[in-house]
Enzyme design. Structure first.
Site, short mmCIF file in Angstrom:
data_model
loop_
_atom_site.label_atom_id
_atom_site.label_comp_id
_atom_site.label_asym_id
_atom_site.label_seq_id
_atom_site.Cartn_x
_atom_site.Cartn_y
_atom_site.Cartn_z
N GLU A 36 -0.59 4.34 6.91
CA GLU A 36 0.46 4.18 5.89
C GLU A 36 0.20 5.22 4.82
O GLU A 36 -0.82 5.14 4.12
CB GLU A 36 0.39 2.79 5.26
CG GLU A 36 0.81 1.66 6.18
CD GLU A 36 2.23 1.78 6.67
OE1 GLU A 36 3.04 2.49 6.03
OE2 GLU A 36 2.54 1.18 7.71
N GLU A 74 4.51 14.56 -3.22
CA GLU A 74 4.18 13.26 -3.81
C GLU A 74 3.25 13.49 -5.01
O GLU A 74 2.23 14.17 -4.89
CB GLU A 74 3.50 12.35 -2.79
CG GLU A 74 3.24 10.96 -3.36
CD GLU A 74 2.63 10.00 -2.34
OE1 GLU A 74 1.64 10.37 -1.69
OE2 GLU A 74 3.15 8.87 -2.23
N CYS A 77 3.14 3.91 -3.20
CA CYS A 77 3.73 4.82 -2.20
C CYS A 77 5.22 4.56 -2.11
O CYS A 77 5.96 5.40 -1.62
CB CYS A 77 3.02 4.76 -0.86
SG CYS A 77 2.64 3.14 -0.30
C1 UN1 Z 1 2.21 0.64 -1.85
O1 UN1 Z 1 2.82 1.23 -2.71
O2 UN1 Z 1 1.22 1.17 -1.32
O3 UN1 Z 1 6.99 -2.74 -2.01
C2 UN1 Z 1 2.55 -0.74 -1.42
C3 UN1 Z 1 6.13 -2.59 -2.87
C4 UN1 Z 1 4.87 -3.41 -2.80
C5 UN1 Z 1 3.89 -2.76 -1.90
C6 UN1 Z 1 3.65 -1.33 -2.22
N1 UN1 Z 1 5.18 -4.74 -2.35
O4 UN1 Z 1 6.25 -1.78 -3.77
#
Ligand code: UN1
Length: 497
Positions: free
Chosen positions: A252, A387, A286
């Site tokens: 991920e 990013e 992310c």
């Molecule tokens: C991440 O940014 O690594 O949807 C995970 C979201 C959170 C999870 C983010 N529930 O922003």
């Protein structure tokens, strides 16, 4: 745990020092004078011990009935709920994000734990007819063995739980390498697992650097799957390191998530969403909104409203309930953000607000930066493409819906996207045509829930998904089973007349 500032590795059901005897400090990014804890600086020897414990424990854990594994996870969820406030406070101290968000992070870990506890009574396979007479066919899931996790600092408990709970319910055992910036939250989760009866060796934690702990974990041939969350740059290396012995890996990685604002959108709602998406978690998700694209007819209005909101955000130590945005995680991350702000200016982006490190008073003790907005960002600019992982929002404009879709897809990543519109036809068309793993209508790009698959396309992932039952596919392999009760020797494809 906060009364004892020295934290150990957790191997085979025991809290143990690293073999090297070396340690490292974990400090509060909102106040570097504050020591959160001292953690073990582990190396390959500690990893070896942890993997050995996990490999031994696998022999019995995989045979322990899944509903019973689920009962333990259910109790883990209950206990975490009881400790939610303390775990959240400690997470804010080590990670910096505001209390409302760390409570959400711990809640996400709890949600995943309950969800996977329930899976203990499902873990469903299929039954299907055979092409032959008196023959039965079914599929069953089987665990892989020892799983290695390399987890990030931005969701210090939620993401480790996303990996741990589906792995455990499936009968695997795990070794976790927490991010060096946020090991306390993983220690809190591991401690609760231990207290609620997860047997020795089933869950192990080894703290330390990527080079000293992560790499040996990936290289160990007893580890059958690596699950990694972090940058695309490191993820590529993880993938290459897993390839020689065909180790499964679930990656991920990065995002460059877009929010589209159509001319018919509820602008107040869209601006509220973009503010949360871009500046929540100090932009260190992310899923963070790092690109906002607006229809030309509403762009000026949206920019003006965004600037006003960004400038009103209260920034500081997240333990203060009135604070809306905390610091960057560390000096490196702050430097990266400031570097990109310079790049944005140099490449011709128009700095509308922010752009500076916050200094003076208590700000000097932390890694604080202003929420930053660039407008007139073109698709050629680095701040459009790369990013940043900080509170920097790039705004561009479009004239037609098709142009918006083209711009949305103009990125190497594919995690999350959103559209604000009142036109249901456009909402559905965008849902279909934007190439991401997550898509939102009239909601920000952040905010995934644990019972839906999580992950992205293109350079965000390698085709796997976390959360939901999709996570079970990472931590199991399918076994297809054929039972012939005809008492004869039947040949598939040949005797099926
Ligand atoms: C991440 O940014 O690594 O949807 C995970 C979201 C959170 C999870 C983010 N529930 O922003």
């Amino acid at each position: 745990m906060s009364s004892d500032p020295v934290f150990k590795n957790f191997i085979n059901g025991e809290w143990v020092e690293s073999r090297s005897g070396e340690t490292f400090e974990n400090r509060n990014p909102a106040n570097i004078d504050e020591l959160v804890g001292v953690f073990q600086k582990s190396n390959a020897d500690d990893v070896k011990d942890a993997v050995e414990a996990a490999a031994q424990a696998y022999k019995s854990w995989r045979l322990y009935p899944a509903p019973k594994r689920g009962e333990i996870l259910y109790r883990v969820g209950e206990r975490l709920l009881g400790q939610k406030e303390r775990c959240s406070q400690e997470m804010t101290r080590e990670m910096g994000k505001i209390l409302a968000e760390t409570r959400g992070d711990v809640q996400e870990a709890i949600d995943m734990t309950y969800y996977m506890a329930g899976e203990g009574r499902r873990l469903l396979g299929t039954t299907t007819p055979s092409e032959l007479h008196n023959k039965f066919c079914m599929t069953v899931r089987q665990p892989l063995g020892v799983c290695g996790f390399i987890t990030p600092w931005n969701f210090p408990m939620a993401i480790p739980a996303w990996k741990t709970m589906p792995a455990l319910i499936s009968g695997n055992t795990v070794v976790i390498k927490p991010a060096t910036d946020t090991p306390l939250s993983v220690a809190n989760m591991v401690k609760v697992c231990h207290e609620e009866g997860i047997p020795p060796g089933v869950i192990n934690m080894v703290t330390g650097s990527g080079g000293q702990v992560g790499q040996p974990l990936i290289k160990d041939e007893r580890v059958r799957v690596i699950s990694f969350t972090g940058s695309t740059e490191v993820g590529r290396k993880v993938s290459e390191a897993c390839a020689p012995d065909f180790k499964h890996c679930c990656l991920e990685m990065g995002g460059k998530n877009v929010q589209i604002v159509m001319d018919d959108a509820d602008l107040e709602l869209a601006v509220h969403g973009a503010t949360w998406g871009a500046f929540g978690t100090t932009g260190q998700r992310c899923t963070a909104t790092s690109r906002l694209i607006c229809h030309v007819d509403v762009a000026d209005k949206v920019i003006q409203m965004m600037v006003k909101r960004a400038e009103s955000l209260k920034i500081g130590n997240g333990l203060d309930e009135s604070i809306e945005m905390g610091p960057c995680i560390n000096q490196d991350q702050l430097d990266t953000v400031l570097k990109y702000i310079e790049i944005g200016k140099k490449d011709g982006g128009r700095l509308m607000t922010g752009g500076e490190r916050l200094t003076g008073g208590t700000y000097d003790k932390g890694y604080f930066v202003q929420p930053t907005i660039f407008s007139e960002v073109s698709q050629k600019m680095r701040i459009w493409k790369e990013e940043i992982f900080g509170p920097v929002l790039s705004i561009g404009t479009f004239r037609t819906f098709d142009e918006a879709i083209e711009m949305a897809n103009d990125t190497a990543y594919g995690l999350s996207a959103s559209i604000y519109t009142r036109d249901v036809n456009r909402a559905y068309a965008a849902m279909r045509d934007v190439n991401t793993g997550l898509f939102y209508v009239n909601a920000p790009t952040i905010g995934a829930e644990t019972h839906l698959p999580f992950g992205g396309t293109k350079e965000t992932g390698n085709g796997h998904r976390e959360a939901a039952t999709a996570a079970l596919d990472v931590f199991n392999e399918w076994k297809s089973v054929y039972v012939d009760f005809s008492g004869t020797m039947q040949r598939a494809q040949i005797d099926n007349q």
